[in-house]
Design an enzyme around this catalytic site. Sequence first.
Site, PDB file in Angstrom:
ATOM      1  N   GLU A 170       0.847  -1.183   0.000  1.00 20.90           N
ATOM      2  CA  GLU A 170       0.000   0.000   0.000  1.00 20.90           C
ATOM      3  C   GLU A 170       0.892   1.245   0.000  1.00 20.90           C
ATOM      4  O   GLU A 170       1.860   1.273   0.772  1.00 20.90           O
ATOM      5  CB  GLU A 170      -0.907   0.029   1.234  1.00 20.90           C
ATOM      6  N   GLU A 177      -2.099  -3.746   7.149  1.00 14.53           N
ATOM      7  CA  GLU A 177      -3.188  -4.698   7.386  1.00 14.53           C
ATOM      8  C   GLU A 177      -3.339  -5.784   6.327  1.00 14.53           C
ATOM      9  O   GLU A 177      -4.446  -6.283   6.121  1.00 14.53           O
ATOM     10  CB  GLU A 177      -4.500  -3.908   7.481  1.00 14.53           C
ATOM     11  N   GLU A 214      -5.088  -2.420  12.959  1.00 17.22           N
ATOM     12  CA  GLU A 214      -4.831  -3.300  11.798  1.00 17.22           C
ATOM     13  C   GLU A 214      -5.825  -4.456  11.789  1.00 17.22           C
ATOM     14  O   GLU A 214      -6.303  -4.852  10.730  1.00 17.22           O
ATOM     15  CB  GLU A 214      -3.392  -3.834  11.815  1.00 17.22           C
TER      16      GLU A 214
HETATM   17  N1  B3K Z   1      -2.788   1.129   5.708  1.00 15.13           N
HETATM   18  C1  B3K Z   1      -1.486   1.301   6.253  1.00 15.13           C
HETATM   19  C2  B3K Z   1      -0.780   2.515   5.787  1.00 15.13           C
HETATM   20  C3  B3K Z   1      -0.115   2.382   4.475  1.00 15.13           C
HETATM   21  C4  B3K Z   1       0.723   3.600   4.188  1.00 15.13           C
HETATM   22  C5  B3K Z   1       1.260   3.586   2.810  1.00 15.13           C
HETATM   23  N2  B3K Z   1       2.195   4.663   2.577  1.00 15.13           N
HETATM   24  C6  B3K Z   1      -1.502   1.305   7.749  1.00 15.13           C
HETATM   25  C7  B3K Z   1      -2.777   1.656   8.379  1.00 15.13           C
HETATM   26  O1  B3K Z   1      -3.294   2.745   8.281  1.00 15.13           O
HETATM   27  O2  B3K Z   1      -3.353   0.788   8.973  1.00 15.13           O
HETATM   28 ZN    ZN Z   2      -5.213   2.110   8.821  1.00 17.62          ZN
END
Ligand code: B3K
Ligand code: ZN
Length: 930
Positions: A154, A297, A331
């Site tokens: 991500e 996650e 998460e």
């Molecule tokens: N979804 C990830 C964050 C990803 C960041 C990418 N640069 C963690 C979170 O918010 O749970």
């Molecule tokens: Zn998140």
Amino acid sequence: MATAATETEEIPEIQTEEHKLPPHPSAPQQKFRKDYAPPPYTISAVHLDFKLGEDTTLVTSRLHLQPNYGSLPEGTSRPALQLDGRKDIVLVSVAVGGQQLGQDQYLLTEKALTIANLPEGEFELEVVTQLRPQDNSLLEGLYKSSGNFCTQCEAEGFRGITYFLDRPDVMATYTTRMEADEAAYPVLLGNGNLKESGKLEGGRHYAVWEDPYPKPCYLFALVAGKLAMKERAFTTRSGRQVALRIFVQEGNLGKVDHALDSLVRSMRWDEDTFGLEYDLDLFNIVAVDDFNMGAMENKSLNIFNSRLVLASPQTATDLDYSRIEGVVGHEYFHNWTGNRVTCRDWFQLTLKEGLTVFRDQEFTADMNSRPVKRIEDVMMLRSSQFTEDAGPMSHPIRPESYIKMDNFYTVTVYEKGAEVVRLYDTLLGKEGFRKGMDLYFQRHDGHAVTCDDFLAAMADANGVNLDTLGRWYSQSGTPHLHVSSSYDAPSRTYRLTCKQHTPPGPGQDSKLPVLIPIKLGLLGPDGGLGSDMPLRLQGADGSVTDLGSTGVLRFETTEATFTFLDVPSEPVPSLLRGFSAPVKMEVEGQSEAQLLFLLAHDSDPFNRWEAGQRLSRKLLLQLYAAATAGGGAHNAQAVADRCTAAGGVPDAVVEAFRAVLEDETLDGSFKAMAVCLPTGNELLDSLPGGDPPLLHQVRMFVVRQLAARLRPQLEALVKANDDEPGEPYHFTAAACARRAIKNRCLAMLSSLEEPEITAMLLRRVKEATNMTDEIAALGCLVELAGPERDTALAAFYDKYRSEPLVLLKWLGLQATSNAPGNVSLVKGLVEHPAFNITNPNNCYSLFLGFGRSPVNFHAADGSGYEFMGDAVLRVDSINHQVAARMVSCFTTWRQYDSERQAMMRAQLERIVAANGLSENVFEIASKSLK
Ligand code: B3K
Ligand code: ZN
């Protein structure tokens, strides 16, 4: 929920303009939300095969694709397939329907692989790529950390592994086969369930993982390494047996119990609160040392920054324990809010992040103290998000455009996004909110959706119109709420007149009113007790609604008046209880006496704290004005003299704080926050042309005055809350509260800079039995100039030289210190063997820590800015995401005095002009200059 009796205007529709940027030499492209179009092909199944090697890694990706372009007009050729890629991956081969393509049959650029003349209907595509994960210092895609392979996809890291439709609305099932040397990488993990594993020739082995839930590629993960594991069993409420496993490096296995306990609590909480159960038989967490953010996650294979997994009383503080609990929960909660229901495009990021932050805030509030959690979150929102939203990077929680999506994982999208989710909760109540969540999952499980879909589910499930709440998604900036009141004794009527406006921001010149739920109570004089009066609100049609002792007003126009009946005497209003909306509120005519009354009596703990903050804020702004008047020296003594001449800290304020400290009904954590002054960031917002080191001196003057005058209370609290000898560490709300107030009192006392206090702190560092107390005492010493500081720091380093997470604290304390002339010390730390510039945590502790020092980052000679400018450019050549976070230290440059503005601006100009600058840093630096 109640509506205004007098609505003063019609609600027009919102207009948003795009924010245009100057061209960059290598022409980074902005993407716009308005340009969203579904992909011309979809992928239903992905089969990946990784041959992990020391030199190169070979990735074979077999995709099953379907046309998604509908019926084509006669004579139109089928659309080309454009797959995203990255310049550091090597394309080995491409085959369509089993036929290898020649180089003239596709177009390959640095960022994409385009294939035309595709077959009609469904087809198979095979892409083979070659990678060098060991050279990947960006830490996006497949990379190595401490010798192990791991991934981070991500937002757009999957394209660093293979050419793909790297967008969240392409959802597929994944099968992952991986093979590697068995001795070096005994553990092979993927998403979903383990289907097969076995030995291969040459000391290699393999595993095949299958994830039955369709997902976007950003949730893909793989880990291969030498890891130890601890397991716990969990039975879901419908009886599914789930194995919970945490993988860490061998020596850290003793530090995972708190994370495992937190995971169990999160799973139970989501079942109890939202009826949401886990959906596979296995849930893995892997801790890695090199990670750009906190955690990720990935479906059933969460990857965490090790600082958010590992904890022992000797190495982690209460704050670390609390963050671990919150992030493990966060998460885990993504499994439903993010994974099962995901985002259609990255502009919708707050759909999953705002909602999941709200869920983790509620989880922490339920596990610990609700008021304490609320105050902590609001402190953070005010000092970080309000600042971001008043500056050049201001954007709506659902941005309209971006160059690098990674730059939009912001406090606005996350924290303000969570505040917007909280608005639904406040307006609809717990039951209404749950109904909305149920409908959201019923409608959208397994799909990639938008923020509008979430709002529609909430509105439809409750039969309410939430259009004005929808504007929070499109408008940037912090709304200003102005409230005035009038009391008419003969008719026993009390009126509140509310007005709102949101200042213009980048790309948005005029703003519309938004829905602001104002949660409130009215305190009666009540013989000095200040009990809540019953609230009887008059409606537009003359009807009367009983709101009990705390009501919620629905304010959604530019101006509205709310009328309360049967009010026996003039009340003191307690407005925006629990901080019911993320706004800046001004209460006309709110006197010091009223704030003291609220601080002493409000039944809403948040507003008790808030009253204290308002008193301190007024005082600090007055003293700052006095300290600047007439120019002159800015040393501590000169500032103290001017503040004293201006009246110093009034007795009433000292007495109010004394009462808080002595109140035996109050929780220690609450007391600690109640005597904390508003942050410099919050105050600078009201001080155009502000001088951060001077403001720091003024704050320190107030802290010293309070410490001197409240010394008996502070010393008594230290004594009362010290551990009994041999008392073991527990992470409970009660134990944390004792440590919080004790260490807050010590910090205040240390400001007196008396030799016996310094000696006592040095003793406390040596004798501490847990990291919370040890680092608190060390932190006090690091602020003081003198031999004790050096002695304590050297001893601490010797004691913890083999604990990298503890050394982050050691770096951070020194970097953030406001001890004068600290820039040279921090420069020295960059060369220290304990510092590793390729590790994000090291950069965050040292460079971002330094950026938080009002004295040294903002040193008048510009040395702090120059140091940071150099560091941004150096780190950008290693890791773009980390450098982008560092360059953000400069974005507030317009807030300061003209000399500092010029110096900060010069650094931004130097950075923007640098050769080979990443798009990440370019976007933030160029927007800041605009
Ligand atoms: N979804 C990830 C964050 C990803 C960041 C990418 N640069 C963690 C979170 O918010 O749970
Ligand atoms: Zn998140």
